[in-house]
Write a protein that holds these residues in place. Structure first.
Motif, short mmCIF file in Angstrom:
data_model
loop_
_atom_site.label_atom_id
_atom_site.label_comp_id
_atom_site.label_asym_id
_atom_site.label_seq_id
_atom_site.Cartn_x
_atom_site.Cartn_y
_atom_site.Cartn_z
N ARG A 129 -37.71 41.50 -54.58
CA ARG A 129 -36.73 40.62 -55.18
C ARG A 129 -35.88 39.85 -54.16
O ARG A 129 -35.57 40.35 -53.09
N ARG B 203 -35.05 45.48 -52.63
CA ARG B 203 -35.09 45.60 -54.09
C ARG B 203 -36.48 45.18 -54.55
O ARG B 203 -36.96 44.11 -54.20
N TYR B 204 -37.11 46.04 -55.34
CA TYR B 204 -38.48 45.76 -55.78
C TYR B 204 -38.69 46.20 -57.21
O TYR B 204 -37.89 46.94 -57.79
N ASN B 205 -39.80 45.75 -57.79
CA ASN B 205 -40.13 46.09 -59.17
C ASN B 205 -41.65 46.12 -59.32
O ASN B 205 -42.34 45.27 -58.77
N SER C 55 -44.29 38.07 -55.29
CA SER C 55 -45.10 39.08 -55.94
C SER C 55 -46.50 39.09 -55.36
O SER C 55 -46.99 38.07 -54.88
N SER D 210 -32.83 40.94 -51.36
CA SER D 210 -33.13 42.03 -50.42
C SER D 210 -32.58 41.66 -49.06
O SER D 210 -32.52 40.48 -48.70
N ASP E 45 -37.89 35.67 -54.98
CA ASP E 45 -38.82 36.75 -55.32
C ASP E 45 -40.20 36.42 -54.76
O ASP E 45 -40.58 35.25 -54.65
N THR F 236 -42.97 53.18 -58.03
CA THR F 236 -42.58 52.08 -58.90
C THR F 236 -42.28 52.67 -60.27
O THR F 236 -42.96 53.60 -60.71
N ASP G 230 -36.25 47.65 -61.69
CA ASP G 230 -35.89 47.44 -60.30
C ASP G 230 -35.50 48.76 -59.64
O ASP G 230 -34.84 49.60 -60.25
#
Length: 170
Positions: free
Chosen positions: A158, A64-66, A34, A161, A32, A119, A123
């Motif tokens: 994430r 894949r993101y959050n 950030s 990905s 990950d 967003t 996820d």
């Protein structure tokens, strides 16, 4: 390019392997990452691939993101070798979406463009893909990303990905 059908006794050459077997490259994000309070696109630490000169590729990615729902959103783009062209679509949640389902953006984009995706406090995925053509210069295709609106809440891309390039020209 059609798949090759081999016959018994046919001898494989290095040209055969280059043309028929070595057509794909991929990378899977190992950890990950950030960022917070940053709207300037940055190179992803893992999602990049080396490309040959004078070659056309089908590029596919599953990112894949959050991030928190609301004003943060996810901005994505690419860098590529000098002279390359890239026609792509983002297939990410439209920035106006506030939940896990909704419309996606399918606007035609070029290498100079960025795209934004919502967003949603969970996820989510961007399925960016397109056709990239390199010119006389080899180099890396690099996935780039940032917050679309600066916010102290972190946006995370994430592990897991994926970025894949399939060579379309011999």
């Amino acid at each position: 390019m059609a798949f090759k059908t081999w016959t018994v006794g046919e001898v494989l050459t290095s040209a055969d392997l280059n043309r028929y077997a070595v057509q794909q490259a991929f990378v899977i994000k190992a950890a990950d990452k950030s960022i917070a309070s940053n709207t300037v696109l940055q190179d992803d630490d893992h999602l990049f691939l080396a490309l040959a000169a004078n070659t056309r590729y089908l590029i596919e990615s599953m990112i894949r993101y959050n991030g928190l729902s609301g004003p943060v959103d996810f901005k994505v783009g690419w860098s590529a070798p000098a002279g390359a062209t890239f026609d792509w679509v983002c297939d990410g949640l439209d920035p106006n979406v506030t939940g896990p389902t909704g419309g996606v953006s399918r606007n035609r984009l070029t290498l100079a463009d960025t795209a934004s995706a919502a967003t949603i406090s969970a996820d989510a995925f961007i399925l960016a893909r397109g056709v990239l053509t390199t010119a006389a210069v080899a180099g890396n295709l690099q996935f780039r990303w940032a917050q679309d609106s600066s916010n102290s809440n972190a946006l995370v891309v994430r592990a897991g990905s994926l970025l894949q390039a399939t060579r379309l020209t011999p």
